[in-house]
Design an enzyme around this catalytic site. Structure first.
Site, PDB file in Angstrom:
ATOM      1  N   ASP A 102       0.897  -1.190   0.039  1.00  0.00           N
ATOM      2  CA  ASP A 102       0.069   0.135  -0.102  1.00  0.00           C
ATOM      3  C   ASP A 102       0.909   1.243   0.056  1.00  0.00           C
ATOM      4  O   ASP A 102       2.020   1.160   0.872  1.00  0.00           O
ATOM      5  CB  ASP A 102      -0.955   0.013   1.172  1.00  0.00           C
ATOM      6  CG  ASP A 102      -2.086   1.064   0.986  1.00  0.00           C
ATOM      7  OD1 ASP A 102      -1.813   2.377   1.076  1.00  0.00           O
ATOM      8  OD2 ASP A 102      -3.193   0.606   1.055  1.00  0.00           O
ATOM      9  N   ASN A 153     -13.335  -3.353   2.815  1.00  0.00           N
ATOM     10  CA  ASN A 153     -14.219  -2.174   2.952  1.00  0.00           C
ATOM     11  C   ASN A 153     -15.071  -2.295   1.659  1.00  0.00           C
ATOM     12  O   ASN A 153     -14.864  -2.617   0.629  1.00  0.00           O
ATOM     13  CB  ASN A 153     -13.385  -0.966   2.849  1.00  0.00           C
ATOM     14  CG  ASN A 153     -12.631  -0.972   4.197  1.00  0.00           C
ATOM     15  OD1 ASN A 153     -12.707  -1.339   5.449  1.00  0.00           O
ATOM     16  ND2 ASN A 153     -11.460  -0.158   3.823  1.00  0.00           N
ATOM     17  N   GLY A 189     -15.350   3.051   3.870  1.00  0.00           N
ATOM     18  CA  GLY A 189     -13.926   3.493   3.883  1.00  0.00           C
ATOM     19  C   GLY A 189     -13.672   3.079   2.209  1.00  0.00           C
ATOM     20  O   GLY A 189     -12.264   3.272   2.069  1.00  0.00           O
ATOM     21  N   HIS A 249     -10.765  -5.264  -2.880  1.00  0.00           N
ATOM     22  CA  HIS A 249      -9.249  -5.307  -2.421  1.00  0.00           C
ATOM     23  C   HIS A 249      -9.355  -5.708  -0.815  1.00  0.00           C
ATOM     24  O   HIS A 249     -10.122  -5.310  -0.336  1.00  0.00           O
ATOM     25  CB  HIS A 249      -8.501  -4.222  -2.632  1.00  0.00           C
ATOM     26  CG  HIS A 249      -8.920  -2.822  -2.267  1.00  0.00           C
ATOM     27  ND1 HIS A 249     -10.258  -2.206  -2.861  1.00  0.00           N
ATOM     28  CD2 HIS A 249      -8.387  -2.062  -1.287  1.00  0.00           C
ATOM     29  CE1 HIS A 249     -10.262  -1.025  -2.233  1.00  0.00           C
ATOM     30  NE2 HIS A 249      -9.412  -1.119  -1.025  1.00  0.00           N
ATOM     31  N   LEU A 250      -8.402  -6.605  -0.570  1.00  0.00           N
ATOM     32  CA  LEU A 250      -8.214  -6.645   0.813  1.00  0.00           C
ATOM     33  C   LEU A 250      -6.878  -6.141   1.426  1.00  0.00           C
ATOM     34  O   LEU A 250      -5.871  -6.099   0.625  1.00  0.00           O
ATOM     35  CB  LEU A 250      -8.056  -8.371   0.939  1.00  0.00           C
ATOM     36  CG  LEU A 250      -9.367  -8.922   0.662  1.00  0.00           C
ATOM     37  CD1 LEU A 250      -8.896 -10.656   0.811  1.00  0.00           C
ATOM     38  CD2 LEU A 250     -10.615  -8.838   1.493  1.00  0.00           C
ATOM     39  N   HIS A 251      -6.922  -5.673   2.424  1.00  0.00           N
ATOM     40  CA  HIS A 251      -5.749  -4.961   2.943  1.00  0.00           C
ATOM     41  C   HIS A 251      -5.122  -6.018   4.301  1.00  0.00           C
ATOM     42  O   HIS A 251      -5.913  -6.864   4.991  1.00  0.00           O
ATOM     43  CB  HIS A 251      -6.199  -3.846   4.047  1.00  0.00           C
ATOM     44  CG  HIS A 251      -6.824  -2.714   3.275  1.00  0.00           C
ATOM     45  ND1 HIS A 251      -6.122  -1.623   3.024  1.00  0.00           N
ATOM     46  CD2 HIS A 251      -8.018  -2.504   2.676  1.00  0.00           C
ATOM     47  CE1 HIS A 251      -6.826  -0.569   2.140  1.00  0.00           C
ATOM     48  NE2 HIS A 251      -8.217  -1.271   2.451  1.00  0.00           N
TER      49      HIS A 251
END
Length: 116
Positions: free
Chosen positions: A33, A89, A95, A102-104
């Site tokens: 990120d 999200n 957010g 997408h995954l954080h």
């Protein structure tokens, strides 16, 4: 595979925008990120453009399973032995800023609960 020519994540998949890759297979791409919230913060995306989690269909089940498995592999490879968080999200109030699923994967420090 569906793409969106205006989507920043689709441009990363296509190689038009550089990213520091941490994972890649046939269906999933992972990269660091640009605005990390922890010592380790990566994003995992499907290579297919799907705008939100609400746009998933049964045919995406395998890809989403692969996305979660990739999140675990990335965390192990990053040495997040004390734990990590996987966040997805969905829509503006939650957010979501980029409308491409997408995954954080976040870790490397003590994470608080509840989040934000």
């Amino acid at each position: 595979m569906e793409t969106d020519k205006d989507c920043i994540f689709c441009k990363i998949v296509a190689g038009d925008i550089p990213a520091e890759k941490v994972y890649e297979d046939e269906k999933v791409l992972g990269f660091k990120d640009l605005n990390p919230v922890a010592p380790f913060h990566a994003l995992l995306i499907p290579k297919e453009h799907i705008a939100t989690l609400r746009d998933l269909h049964p045919e995406h089940d395998g890809m989403m399973g692969g996305l979660m498995r990739a999140a675990s592999e990335v965390a192990v490879k990053a040495g997040l032995d004390e734990g990590h968080r996987v966040v997805g999200n969905c829509l503006k109030a939650a957010g979501q800023e980029v409308y491409h699923i997408h995954l954080h994967v976040i870790g490397g420090r003590q994470l608080k609960w509840p989040p934000g």
